[in-house]
Design a protein around this motif. Structure first.
Motif, PDB file in Angstrom:
ATOM      1  N   MET A  78       0.834  -1.207   0.000  1.00  0.00           N
ATOM      2  CA  MET A  78       0.000   0.000   0.000  1.00  0.00           C
ATOM      3  C   MET A  78       0.871   1.262   0.000  1.00  0.00           C
ATOM      4  SD  MET A  78      -2.896  -1.334  -0.155  1.00  0.00           S
ATOM      5  CE  MET A  78      -3.550  -2.967   0.133  1.00  0.00           C
ATOM      6  N   ASP A  79       1.964   1.208   0.754  1.00  0.00           N
ATOM      7  CA  ASP A  79       2.888   2.344   0.779  1.00  0.00           C
ATOM      8  C   ASP A  79       3.436   2.625  -0.618  1.00  0.00           C
ATOM      9  OD1 ASP A  79       2.544   2.710   3.455  1.00  0.00           O
ATOM     10  OD2 ASP A  79       4.433   1.791   4.072  1.00  0.00           O
ATOM     11  N   ALA A  80       3.789   1.550  -1.334  1.00  0.00           N
ATOM     12  CA  ALA A  80       4.336   1.712  -2.681  1.00  0.00           C
ATOM     13  C   ALA A  80       3.311   2.357  -3.611  1.00  0.00           C
ATOM     14  CB  ALA A  80       4.768   0.355  -3.238  1.00  0.00           C
ATOM     15  N   LEU A  81       2.045   1.947  -3.475  1.00  0.00           N
ATOM     16  CA  LEU A  81       0.995   2.530  -4.317  1.00  0.00           C
ATOM     17  C   LEU A  81       0.760   3.992  -3.955  1.00  0.00           C
ATOM     18  CD1 LEU A  81      -0.887   1.660  -6.616  1.00  0.00           C
ATOM     19  CD2 LEU A  81      -2.641   1.203  -4.902  1.00  0.00           C
ATOM     20  N   ALA A  82       0.846   4.316  -2.667  1.00  0.00           N
ATOM     21  CA  ALA A  82       0.679   5.710  -2.241  1.00  0.00           C
ATOM     22  C   ALA A  82       1.803   6.577  -2.793  1.00  0.00           C
ATOM     23  CB  ALA A  82       0.657   5.783  -0.713  1.00  0.00           C
ATOM     24  N   VAL A  83       3.025   6.063  -2.775  1.00  0.00           N
ATOM     25  CA  VAL A  83       4.167   6.802  -3.316  1.00  0.00           C
ATOM     26  C   VAL A  83       3.971   7.045  -4.808  1.00  0.00           C
ATOM     27  CG1 VAL A  83       6.633   6.657  -3.861  1.00  0.00           C
ATOM     28  CG2 VAL A  83       5.826   6.047  -1.586  1.00  0.00           C
ATOM     29  N   ARG A 106      -1.554   7.607   4.348  1.00  0.00           N
ATOM     30  CA  ARG A 106      -0.176   7.552   3.851  1.00  0.00           C
ATOM     31  C   ARG A 106       0.036   8.582   2.753  1.00  0.00           C
ATOM     32  NH1 ARG A 106       5.096   7.270   4.418  1.00  0.00           N
ATOM     33  NH2 ARG A 106       6.165   5.786   3.070  1.00  0.00           N
ATOM     34  N   TYR A 107      -0.944   8.684   1.849  1.00  0.00           N
ATOM     35  CA  TYR A 107      -0.858   9.676   0.774  1.00  0.00           C
ATOM     36  C   TYR A 107      -0.789  11.086   1.335  1.00  0.00           C
ATOM     37  CZ  TYR A 107      -2.299  12.715  -3.068  1.00  0.00           C
ATOM     38  OH  TYR A 107      -2.357  13.741  -3.976  1.00  0.00           O
ATOM     39  N   GLU A 108      -1.679  11.402   2.274  1.00  0.00           N
ATOM     40  CA  GLU A 108      -1.724  12.753   2.833  1.00  0.00           C
ATOM     41  C   GLU A 108      -0.415  13.093   3.546  1.00  0.00           C
ATOM     42  OE1 GLU A 108      -3.759  14.903   2.148  1.00  0.00           O
ATOM     43  OE2 GLU A 108      -5.648  13.937   1.593  1.00  0.00           O
ATOM     44  N   GLU A 109       0.151  12.111   4.248  1.00  0.00           N
ATOM     45  CA  GLU A 109       1.428  12.323   4.936  1.00  0.00           C
ATOM     46  C   GLU A 109       2.529  12.668   3.935  1.00  0.00           C
ATOM     47  OE1 GLU A 109       4.789   9.689   7.357  1.00  0.00           O
ATOM     48  OE2 GLU A 109       3.000   8.737   6.553  1.00  0.00           O
ATOM     49  N   LEU A 110       2.608  11.893   2.867  1.00  0.00           N
ATOM     50  CA  LEU A 110       3.625  12.136   1.849  1.00  0.00           C
ATOM     51  C   LEU A 110       3.408  13.477   1.160  1.00  0.00           C
ATOM     52  CD1 LEU A 110       3.808   8.604   0.180  1.00  0.00           C
ATOM     53  CD2 LEU A 110       5.637   9.728   1.451  1.00  0.00           C
ATOM     54  N   TRP A 111       2.169  13.734   0.769  1.00  0.00           N
ATOM     55  CA  TRP A 111       1.873  14.978   0.038  1.00  0.00           C
ATOM     56  C   TRP A 111       2.205  16.205   0.891  1.00  0.00           C
ATOM     57  CZ3 TRP A 111       0.863  15.917  -4.926  1.00  0.00           C
ATOM     58  CH2 TRP A 111       0.433  17.202  -5.266  1.00  0.00           C
ATOM     59  N   HIS A 112       1.832  16.155   2.163  1.00  0.00           N
ATOM     60  CA  HIS A 112       2.108  17.277   3.052  1.00  0.00           C
ATOM     61  C   HIS A 112       3.617  17.514   3.184  1.00  0.00           C
ATOM     62  CE1 HIS A 112       1.840  20.004   6.456  1.00  0.00           C
ATOM     63  NE2 HIS A 112       2.666  19.219   7.124  1.00  0.00           N
ATOM     64  N   GLU A 113       4.353  16.448   3.386  1.00  0.00           N
ATOM     65  CA  GLU A 113       5.788  16.590   3.596  1.00  0.00           C
ATOM     66  C   GLU A 113       6.497  17.088   2.343  1.00  0.00           C
ATOM     67  OE1 GLU A 113       9.060  16.924   5.753  1.00  0.00           O
ATOM     68  OE2 GLU A 113       7.149  16.257   6.582  1.00  0.00           O
ATOM     69  N   LEU A 114       5.982  16.707   1.174  1.00  0.00           N
ATOM     70  CA  LEU A 114       6.634  17.068  -0.084  1.00  0.00           C
ATOM     71  C   LEU A 114       6.271  18.453  -0.572  1.00  0.00           C
ATOM     72  CD1 LEU A 114       6.193  13.659  -1.884  1.00  0.00           C
ATOM     73  CD2 LEU A 114       8.387  14.742  -1.424  1.00  0.00           C
ATOM     74  N   THR A 115       5.125  18.961  -0.172  1.00  0.00           N
ATOM     75  CA  THR A 115       4.662  20.224  -0.752  1.00  0.00           C
ATOM     76  C   THR A 115       4.571  21.377   0.237  1.00  0.00           C
ATOM     77  OG1 THR A 115       2.338  19.586  -0.398  1.00  0.00           O
ATOM     78  CG2 THR A 115       3.327  19.006  -2.508  1.00  0.00           C
ATOM     79  N   LEU A 120      12.654  13.840   3.914  1.00  0.00           N
ATOM     80  CA  LEU A 120      12.179  13.511   2.579  1.00  0.00           C
ATOM     81  C   LEU A 120      12.929  12.306   2.019  1.00  0.00           C
ATOM     82  CD1 LEU A 120      11.856  17.122   1.135  1.00  0.00           C
ATOM     83  CD2 LEU A 120       9.994  15.579   1.714  1.00  0.00           C
ATOM     84  N   ASN A 121      14.231  12.258   2.248  1.00  0.00           N
ATOM     85  CA  ASN A 121      15.023  11.110   1.796  1.00  0.00           C
ATOM     86  C   ASN A 121      14.544   9.830   2.476  1.00  0.00           C
ATOM     87  OD1 ASN A 121      18.135  13.019   1.698  1.00  0.00           O
ATOM     88  ND2 ASN A 121      16.523  12.818   0.176  1.00  0.00           N
ATOM     89  N   ASP A 122      14.222   9.915   3.777  1.00  0.00           N
ATOM     90  CA  ASP A 122      13.743   8.745   4.507  1.00  0.00           C
ATOM     91  C   ASP A 122      12.406   8.251   3.966  1.00  0.00           C
ATOM     92  OD1 ASP A 122      15.960   8.787   6.116  1.00  0.00           O
ATOM     93  OD2 ASP A 122      14.977   9.836   7.776  1.00  0.00           O
ATOM     94  N   LEU A 123      11.611   9.170   3.396  1.00  0.00           N
ATOM     95  CA  LEU A 123      10.327   8.789   2.816  1.00  0.00           C
ATOM     96  C   LEU A 123      10.487   8.204   1.417  1.00  0.00           C
ATOM     97  CD1 LEU A 123       8.164  11.862   3.910  1.00  0.00           C
ATOM     98  CD2 LEU A 123       7.912   9.507   4.710  1.00  0.00           C
ATOM     99  N   GLY A 124      11.711   8.222   0.894  1.00  0.00           N
ATOM    100  CA  GLY A 124      11.974   7.624  -0.412  1.00  0.00           C
ATOM    101  C   GLY A 124      11.987   8.610  -1.559  1.00  0.00           C
ATOM    102  N   PHE A 125      12.122   9.909  -1.265  1.00  0.00           N
ATOM    103  CA  PHE A 125      12.129  10.920  -2.311  1.00  0.00           C
ATOM    104  C   PHE A 125      13.463  11.652  -2.334  1.00  0.00           C
ATOM    105  CE2 PHE A 125       7.689  10.196  -1.578  1.00  0.00           C
ATOM    106  CZ  PHE A 125       7.109  10.333  -2.825  1.00  0.00           C
ATOM    107  N   ASP A 126      13.935  11.940  -3.543  1.00  0.00           N
ATOM    108  CA  ASP A 126      15.129  12.752  -3.709  1.00  0.00           C
ATOM    109  C   ASP A 126      14.714  14.199  -3.920  1.00  0.00           C
ATOM    110  OD1 ASP A 126      17.015  10.845  -3.405  1.00  0.00           O
ATOM    111  OD2 ASP A 126      17.260  10.422  -5.535  1.00  0.00           O
ATOM    112  N   VAL A 127      15.445  15.107  -3.314  1.00  0.00           N
ATOM    113  CA  VAL A 127      15.177  16.532  -3.472  1.00  0.00           C
ATOM    114  C   VAL A 127      16.191  17.092  -4.444  1.00  0.00           C
ATOM    115  CG1 VAL A 127      15.046  18.761  -2.335  1.00  0.00           C
ATOM    116  CG2 VAL A 127      14.261  16.717  -1.157  1.00  0.00           C
ATOM    117  N   ALA A 128      15.704  17.604  -5.556  1.00  0.00           N
ATOM    118  CA  ALA A 128      16.613  18.117  -6.574  1.00  0.00           C
ATOM    119  C   ALA A 128      16.873  19.590  -6.353  1.00  0.00           C
ATOM    120  CB  ALA A 128      16.013  17.913  -7.953  1.00  0.00           C
ATOM    121  N   GLU A 129      15.835  20.392  -6.442  1.00  0.00           N
ATOM    122  CA  GLU A 129      15.977  21.830  -6.297  1.00  0.00           C
ATOM    123  C   GLU A 129      15.253  22.265  -5.036  1.00  0.00           C
ATOM    124  OE1 GLU A 129      14.481  23.695  -9.813  1.00  0.00           O
ATOM    125  OE2 GLU A 129      15.163  22.032 -11.059  1.00  0.00           O
ATOM    126  N   MET A 130      15.764  23.308  -4.436  1.00  0.00           N
ATOM    127  CA  MET A 130      15.089  23.869  -3.272  1.00  0.00           C
ATOM    128  C   MET A 130      14.849  25.346  -3.546  1.00  0.00           C
ATOM    129  SD  MET A 130      17.074  22.057  -0.092  1.00  0.00           S
ATOM    130  CE  MET A 130      18.712  22.557  -0.603  1.00  0.00           C
TER     131      MET A 130
END
Length: 418
Positions: A132-137, A227-236, A256-266
């Motif tokens: 489910m986590d993978a689908l949310a990501v 899970r989706y809301e947690e990811l979306w909030h942290e990313l945006t 963000l890295n721990d959640l499985g996302f790379d941050v390119a630009e800030m």
């Protein structure tokens, strides 16, 4: 109408020509097919050999095939995890002259499985949660790219093992739409569909006896929303930090890295008073940091090193008086990056005695200094600065590292003697 094969690669039409396009897909002979597990689909889908590769063939109307072909190509261009579209086959006619529906051809995703195949042996609840986590990501990545899926479900995705977790890939884009940005309503529609679809799919598994008895389909279906809301909030979410708390930005990037996302630009903006920094991360594809760092600074580093160095560069740029993103009068990023290398990176590395560096490359040294700076800043509750960090690093960290390296070398020598 003559048979037409529109493909992304000039080699594909020749490879696909040998397949029996004048026969309904469900009647294709076994010699053409590859016995791979298939998921549930509204359409007939088969795996077939096309030269050296395995392809998935889906029989649908010409309009739907062309549209989905274009959407999958767009997702591939945006580096979204999805199956790769290879060709659209139109003008199919049976030997008796009857028209046959067109076909969409995609490359088989090696190592992937539909969710039903994964449940053939009863999965533990913790494993189902990772699915489910993978689908949310995946759903978050699609929404960040402006793609409204329109039918998010376990059936419309493929799953591949990724170390201890799973990675999900979109396999059906038939109902999707690509926009510049998605409204909250468009995202919520996708999320609600996902919740209902997943609960229904898990109920089907429960009815067939393939679901672990401790799993309740409805709460598990609803869990993807959280899970989706947690990811979306942290990313945006946009954060505002005091200027002397730069380590807060490091902490955010680590999360963000721990959640499985790379941050390119800030996107970092200083307030007119110069006392706060506004921070909004942007998520990108793997390998971006290496390319970006090399382009801006000429430094060639590993991906994790490059990610860390770029983060420091971005934070430092925000403190410069002539940094004005989008302002033609402001210094270009390349100019600031050159100044950062000259005034920050090189002096920091040179402050570490050469005899203590050993064979460690300069990018790794700077990375370790930044790691130590974050650690010291967290302890102090404020940014301790590079000068103090380097002194502490040379005095306390490097001697321990050398001792550990020496001990490891002696153990290797002892092993060789044995």
């Amino acid at each position: 109408m003559a048979l037409q094969i529109s493909a992304t690669n000039p080699e594909h039409p020749a490879r696909l020509l040998d397949l029996p396009w004048n026969t309904l897909l469900e009647q294709w002979p076994e010699k053409c097919l590859v016995p791979l597990p298939r998921g549930i689909s509204r359409h007939v889908v088969r795996f077939a050999s096309a030269g050296p590769e395995v392809v998935a063939v889906k029989e649908i109307t010409e309009r739907a095939a062309v549209r989905e072909f274009g959407l999958l190509r767009d997702l591939h261009r945006l580096r979204i995890p999805a199956v790769e579209a290879l060709a659209v086959v139109t003008g199919r006619t049976a030997t008796d002259g009857e028209d046959i529906e067109s076909a969409l051809v995609t490359r088989h995703l090696k190592g992937s499985l539909p969710y039903r195949s994964m449940f053939e042996s009863t999965m533990r609840p913790s494993t189902v949660k990772r699915l489910m986590d993978a689908l949310a990501v995946l759903l978050v990545r699609l929404h960040l790219a402006g793609f409204a899926w329109g039918d998010c479900s376990l059936s419309n995705a493929l799953f591949r093992r990724d170390a201890g977790a799973y990675a999900a890939y979109l396999v059906d884009a038939e109902t999707g739409e690509l926009h510049e940005d998605l409204s909250r309503g468009q995202r919520e529609y996708d999320i609600e569909l996902a919740r209902m679809n997943i609960a229904g799919e898990l109920m089907d598994l429960e009815a067939s006896g393939a679901l672990h008895p401790s799993i309740d389909p409805v709460p598990f279906g609803a869990a993807i929303v959280g899970r989706y809301e947690e990811l979306w909030h942290e990313l945006t979410r946009e954060s505002v930090y005091p200027l002397d708390k730069r380590h807060y930005i490091d902490r955010r990037v680590r999360n963000l890295n721990d959640l499985g996302f790379d941050v390119a630009e800030m996107r970092i903006e200083s307030s007119p008073q110069g006392d706060t920094v506004r921070f909004l991360p942007k998520v990108v594809d793997a390998g971006h940091h290496q390319r970006q760092l090399l382009r801006l600074t000429g430094l060639d580093a590993e991906e994790n090193q490059a990610r860390r160095l770029l983060g420091d560069l971005e934070s430092w740029m925000a403190t410069q008086d002539d940094y004005a993103p989008g302002d033609p009068l402001g210094a270009r990023p390349e100019v600031l990056a050159h100044r950062w290398v000259r005034d920050v990176f090189r002096p920091t590395v040179r402050a570490v005695p050469r005899e203590l560096r050993g064979d460690t490359d300069t990018a790794q040294i700077y990375h370790e200094v930044l790691e130590h700076r974050w650690y010291l800043s967290e302890q102090a509750g404020e940014d301790v600065g590079l000068d103090a960090t380097v002194k502490d690093y040379v005095t306390h960290v490097l001697p321990r590292s050398q001792a550990a390296t020496g001990a490891a070398s002696r153990r290797d020598e002892d092993d060789d003697e044995v």
